[in-house]
Write a protein that holds these residues in place. Structure first.
Motif, PDB file in Angstrom:
ATOM      1  N   LEU A  88       0.829  -1.206   0.000  1.00 26.56           N
ATOM      2  CA  LEU A  88       0.000   0.000   0.000  1.00 26.56           C
ATOM      3  C   LEU A  88       0.864   1.257   0.000  1.00 26.56           C
ATOM      4  O   LEU A  88       0.547   2.243  -0.673  1.00 26.56           O
ATOM      5  CB  LEU A  88      -0.942  -0.005   1.203  1.00 26.56           C
ATOM      6  N   THR A  89       1.955   1.227   0.742  1.00 27.45           N
ATOM      7  CA  THR A  89       2.880   2.362   0.719  1.00 27.45           C
ATOM      8  C   THR A  89       3.539   2.488  -0.647  1.00 27.45           C
ATOM      9  O   THR A  89       3.666   3.585  -1.193  1.00 27.45           O
ATOM     10  CB  THR A  89       3.959   2.203   1.806  1.00 27.45           C
ATOM     11  N   THR A 110      -6.093  -2.601  -3.317  1.00 24.40           N
ATOM     12  CA  THR A 110      -6.895  -3.242  -2.271  1.00 24.40           C
ATOM     13  C   THR A 110      -7.962  -4.152  -2.865  1.00 24.40           C
ATOM     14  O   THR A 110      -8.303  -5.181  -2.276  1.00 24.40           O
ATOM     15  CB  THR A 110      -7.569  -2.185  -1.374  1.00 24.40           C
ATOM     16  N   ASP A 142      -0.079   1.563  10.313  1.00 28.17           N
ATOM     17  CA  ASP A 142      -1.272   2.374  10.048  1.00 28.17           C
ATOM     18  C   ASP A 142      -0.909   3.847   9.892  1.00 28.17           C
ATOM     19  O   ASP A 142      -1.356   4.518   8.950  1.00 28.17           O
ATOM     20  CB  ASP A 142      -2.282   2.217  11.189  1.00 28.17           C
ATOM     21  N   ARG A 145       0.956   4.555   6.572  1.00 31.11           N
ATOM     22  CA  ARG A 145       0.072   4.552   5.407  1.00 31.11           C
ATOM     23  C   ARG A 145      -0.783   5.815   5.368  1.00 31.11           C
ATOM     24  O   ARG A 145      -0.963   6.426   4.307  1.00 31.11           O
ATOM     25  CB  ARG A 145      -0.821   3.310   5.438  1.00 31.11           C
ATOM     26  N   ILE A 146      -1.316   6.204   6.516  1.00 33.94           N
ATOM     27  CA  ILE A 146      -2.147   7.412   6.575  1.00 33.94           C
ATOM     28  C   ILE A 146      -1.321   8.645   6.241  1.00 33.94           C
ATOM     29  O   ILE A 146      -1.788   9.550   5.538  1.00 33.94           O
ATOM     30  CB  ILE A 146      -2.799   7.541   7.969  1.00 33.94           C
ATOM     31  N   LEU A 149      -0.857   8.750   2.512  1.00 33.65           N
ATOM     32  CA  LEU A 149      -2.139   9.121   1.906  1.00 33.65           C
ATOM     33  C   LEU A 149      -2.409  10.617   2.070  1.00 33.65           C
ATOM     34  O   LEU A 149      -2.886  11.282   1.141  1.00 33.65           O
ATOM     35  CB  LEU A 149      -3.278   8.328   2.553  1.00 33.65           C
ATOM     36  N   ARG A 168      -7.435   9.588   6.693  1.00 32.49           N
ATOM     37  CA  ARG A 168      -7.927   8.698   7.749  1.00 32.49           C
ATOM     38  C   ARG A 168      -9.263   8.069   7.348  1.00 32.49           C
ATOM     39  O   ARG A 168      -9.480   6.868   7.551  1.00 32.49           O
ATOM     40  CB  ARG A 168      -8.096   9.468   9.063  1.00 32.49           C
ATOM     41  N   GLN A 170     -10.455   7.487   4.358  1.00 32.09           N
ATOM     42  CA  GLN A 170     -10.265   6.477   3.321  1.00 32.09           C
ATOM     43  C   GLN A 170      -9.635   5.211   3.895  1.00 32.09           C
ATOM     44  O   GLN A 170     -10.057   4.096   3.584  1.00 32.09           O
ATOM     45  CB  GLN A 170      -9.393   7.014   2.186  1.00 32.09           C
ATOM     46  N   TYR A 171      -8.633   5.388   4.740  1.00 31.24           N
ATOM     47  CA  TYR A 171      -7.948   4.222   5.298  1.00 31.24           C
ATOM     48  C   TYR A 171      -8.851   3.463   6.264  1.00 31.24           C
ATOM     49  O   TYR A 171      -8.926   2.230   6.220  1.00 31.24           O
ATOM     50  CB  TYR A 171      -6.669   4.666   6.006  1.00 31.24           C
ATOM     51  N   GLN A 174     -11.301   1.393   4.416  1.00 35.50           N
ATOM     52  CA  GLN A 174     -10.748   0.165   3.858  1.00 35.50           C
ATOM     53  C   GLN A 174     -10.549  -0.898   4.932  1.00 35.50           C
ATOM     54  O   GLN A 174     -10.883  -2.069   4.742  1.00 35.50           O
ATOM     55  CB  GLN A 174      -9.417   0.456   3.161  1.00 35.50           C
TER      56      GLN A 174
END
Length: 216
Positions: A88-89, A110, A142, A145-146, A149, A168, A170-171, A174
């Protein structure tokens, strides 16, 4: 129950027996099987004897690669936590033709569930309920990734605080999708995708992006 300690002679003999067909078990074999059990059965079921049985080898071969069970678990956790192994990163940091490209790749990654394993993420979150060390690792992943994003949203023109909140939302959306065990067909997910994209990002999903995804 404590695991029986093996002598060097035991290990040497077991190592000779740690063969499936003509192929010796490798460190990667043990890690792959441990990860599979972690995902399907939980961390408490990741035991040396059980892994050896599933690999059809003796447990002595395990100790050629790992000090003990905790060493194996630490490596599983470190591999998942390492940013180099986080799809994801990676997908958010790829080359872009437009500012929307990272978000398109993120969502498609995803949905495809190829390089990204939501089941592994879920297993780590389950493990974190009983392990402070794992909890810290999950928080780190977490937040990383946030953070990435949020930078993407800033690139779309959102102010820093709104970009952070959108990231936040969007994450969390998911993560929640998988945590709730939502069951939808691939066709259903594609049907709703443009609507989700619009609501989550504030932008329309490029038609060429959706078409390209459907043709893969």
């Amino acid at each position: 129950m404590k695991e029986k300690l093996l002598t060097k002679e035991d290990l040497a003999e077991d190592h000779k027996k740690a063969v499936r067909g003509n192929t010796k078990t490798t460190r990667e074999d043990w890690l792959a099987e441990a990860q599979r059990v972690l995902i399907e059965e939980g961390v408490d079921r990741v035991k040396v004897d059980r892994l050896a049985n599933k690999l059809n080898v003796t447990r002595g071969g395990f100790y050629w690669f790992f000090k003990n069970r905790q060493d194996l678990l630490d490596i599983l956790l470190a591999n998942w936590k390492d940013s180099k192994n986080d799809p994801l990163t990676h997908t958010l940091k790829g080359k872009n033709k437009t500012p929307l490209d990272p978000l398109v790749r993120f969502i498609f990654t995803t949905i495809r569930e190829r390089s990204y394993s939501p089941a592994l993420d879920s297993a780590m979150r389950d493990w974190a309920r009983t392990s402070n060390k794992t909890r810290r690792a999950v928080d780190l992943v977490d937040n990383r990734r946030i953070s990435v994003l949020a930078k993407v949203y800033q690139g779309l023109g959102y102010e820093e605080e709104e970009a952070f909140i959108r990231a936040r939302i969007q994450y969390f959306h998911q993560v929640g999708y998988y945590a709730m065990g939502v069951h939808e067909s691939h066709e259903q997910r594609l049907h709703y995708l443009p609507i989700y994209f619009k609501q989550l990002t504030g932008f329309d999903l490029p038609k060429e992006a959706l078409q390209g995804f459907m043709e893969e």
